[in-house]
Design a protein around this motif. Sequence first.
Motif, PDB file in Angstrom:
ATOM      1  N   VAL A   6       0.919  -1.222   0.000  1.00  0.00           N
ATOM      2  CA  VAL A   6       0.168  -0.026   0.046  1.00  0.00           C
ATOM      3  C   VAL A   6       0.875   1.233   0.044  1.00  0.00           C
ATOM      4  N   LEU A   7       0.751   2.129  -1.085  1.00  0.00           N
ATOM      5  CA  LEU A   7       1.391   3.415  -1.035  1.00  0.00           C
ATOM      6  C   LEU A   7       0.488   4.744  -1.311  1.00  0.00           C
ATOM      7  N   GLN A   8       0.864   5.762  -0.745  1.00  0.00           N
ATOM      8  CA  GLN A   8       0.146   6.908  -1.409  1.00  0.00           C
ATOM      9  C   GLN A   8       1.030   7.312  -2.755  1.00  0.00           C
ATOM     10  N   TYR A  30      -0.704  -8.063  -4.610  1.00  0.00           N
ATOM     11  CA  TYR A  30      -1.590  -6.950  -4.862  1.00  0.00           C
ATOM     12  C   TYR A  30      -0.748  -5.625  -4.688  1.00  0.00           C
ATOM     13  N   GLY A  31      -1.137  -4.602  -5.413  1.00  0.00           N
ATOM     14  CA  GLY A  31      -0.834  -3.218  -5.325  1.00  0.00           C
ATOM     15  C   GLY A  31      -1.834  -2.254  -5.039  1.00  0.00           C
ATOM     16  N   TRP A  32      -1.913  -1.739  -3.874  1.00  0.00           N
ATOM     17  CA  TRP A  32      -2.815  -0.584  -3.322  1.00  0.00           C
ATOM     18  C   TRP A  32      -2.535   0.785  -3.252  1.00  0.00           C
ATOM     19  N   THR A  33      -3.120   1.607  -3.458  1.00  0.00           N
ATOM     20  CA  THR A  33      -2.722   3.016  -3.272  1.00  0.00           C
ATOM     21  C   THR A  33      -3.878   3.727  -2.787  1.00  0.00           C
ATOM     22  N   PHE A  34      -3.725   4.918  -1.949  1.00  0.00           N
ATOM     23  CA  PHE A  34      -4.635   5.777  -1.184  1.00  0.00           C
ATOM     24  C   PHE A  34      -5.312   6.552  -2.444  1.00  0.00           C
ATOM     25  N   ASP A  35      -6.518   6.984  -1.903  1.00  0.00           N
ATOM     26  CA  ASP A  35      -7.414   7.818  -3.087  1.00  0.00           C
ATOM     27  C   ASP A  35      -8.073   8.784  -2.449  1.00  0.00           C
ATOM     28  N   TRP A  40      -3.152  13.617  -2.903  1.00  0.00           N
ATOM     29  CA  TRP A  40      -2.384  12.962  -3.622  1.00  0.00           C
ATOM     30  C   TRP A  40      -2.694  12.852  -4.843  1.00  0.00           C
ATOM     31  N   GLN A  41      -1.769  12.470  -5.801  1.00  0.00           N
ATOM     32  CA  GLN A  41      -2.127  12.463  -7.257  1.00  0.00           C
ATOM     33  C   GLN A  41      -3.012  11.413  -7.624  1.00  0.00           C
ATOM     34  N   GLU A  42      -3.709  11.549  -8.698  1.00  0.00           N
ATOM     35  CA  GLU A  42      -4.987  10.819  -9.154  1.00  0.00           C
ATOM     36  C   GLU A  42      -4.422   9.099  -9.125  1.00  0.00           C
ATOM     37  N   PRO A  43      -5.112   8.270  -8.455  1.00  0.00           N
ATOM     38  CA  PRO A  43      -4.626   6.842  -8.510  1.00  0.00           C
ATOM     39  C   PRO A  43      -4.749   6.196  -9.854  1.00  0.00           C
ATOM     40  N   PHE A  44      -5.820   6.289 -10.197  1.00  0.00           N
ATOM     41  CA  PHE A  44      -6.266   5.471 -11.427  1.00  0.00           C
ATOM     42  C   PHE A  44      -5.403   5.769 -12.599  1.00  0.00           C
ATOM     43  N   MET A  62      -7.356   1.731  -1.950  1.00  0.00           N
ATOM     44  CA  MET A  62      -7.424   1.463  -0.547  1.00  0.00           C
ATOM     45  C   MET A  62      -7.642   2.711   0.389  1.00  0.00           C
ATOM     46  N   VAL A  63      -8.789   3.448   0.359  1.00  0.00           N
ATOM     47  CA  VAL A  63      -9.837   2.954  -0.412  1.00  0.00           C
ATOM     48  C   VAL A  63     -10.521   4.057  -1.244  1.00  0.00           C
TER      49      VAL A  63
END
Length: 339
Positions: A6-8, A30-35, A40-44, A62-63
Amino acid sequence: MDFGLVLQTDPPASRVISLMKRAERNGFRYGWTFDSAVLWQEPFVIHSQILAHTSRLKVGPMVTNPGTRAWEVTASTFATLNDMFGNRTVCGIGRGDSAMRVAGRAPNTLARLSDAMKVIRALGRGEEADLGGTKIRFPWVGEGAQLPVWMAAYGPKALKMAGEEADGFILQLSDLYLTEYMVRTVKEAAVAAGRDPAEVTVCVAAPAYVTEDDSPAALAHAREQCRWFGGMVGNHVADLVARYGEHSGRVPAELTDYIRSRQGYDYSHHGRSDNPDTRFVPDEIVDRFCVIGPPEAHVEKLTALRALGVDQFAVYDMHDAQEATIDAYGTSVIPAVGA
């Protein structure tokens, strides 16, 4: 047991992508990011690049939440990524803490979250969904499209809803007592709803910091690098106390006691190891909520979590030893626990 990272999405995005590639090489699945669009920058956008630069890693937020994006837009984003890269996304979703509050709005209600999960899952799978009285379907989604929806929860109503409706349950802490209590609550809700409880994937997410030894100095440094997490969890606990009361019996005292000296929270430091708003978090909570110490300590705790029904451990890797933690897990932890 599966493992996630999990990363920002802090700039540069190239570093996020590089760490995810490193994670895949070390056995993470699995690789997760903040949203949180303001912080932060746009995760998608970054998810697309992570998928393009890895071959097996599944990615997701996440999530995310049902308030900052139209539901059909969220579903279309996931469906597009899955069409491009082969069903390699998971929709992690919750009420929205930082994403909503930083924008001056309250987190979403559980009723809204429930409706959003149904719509996003259906559209992402190419099925018809009712969008506020208008029935829609993506005509371009191919046969076999999948989109698991995993719900983050802490409180009794949210845990019940996760068991009844979600494909997965995300618990953001690794305390053994609380994990047992919350996993049991989710699984019992699944059974009561006529579901097979094994169909609900359980993901525990928490900071992990691998030290060379268990000396007081090494553990003290690890605690300072992970103390921020107790503050982040404290935001959710404060909401539960406001809703149910500190001694209502609806929320375990093991979760609520430590926030008594909490004095507000500044989201500009959210999820960061230098967060000054988390000094109230005692060492005991860091040890219980996080996973710190030499590799054998991680193996011991994760083995215990696996025995409680945890299917995935997702490593919050926001501290001063990101690469070292990924590598240590790949070398010593994942081979021992993931088998």
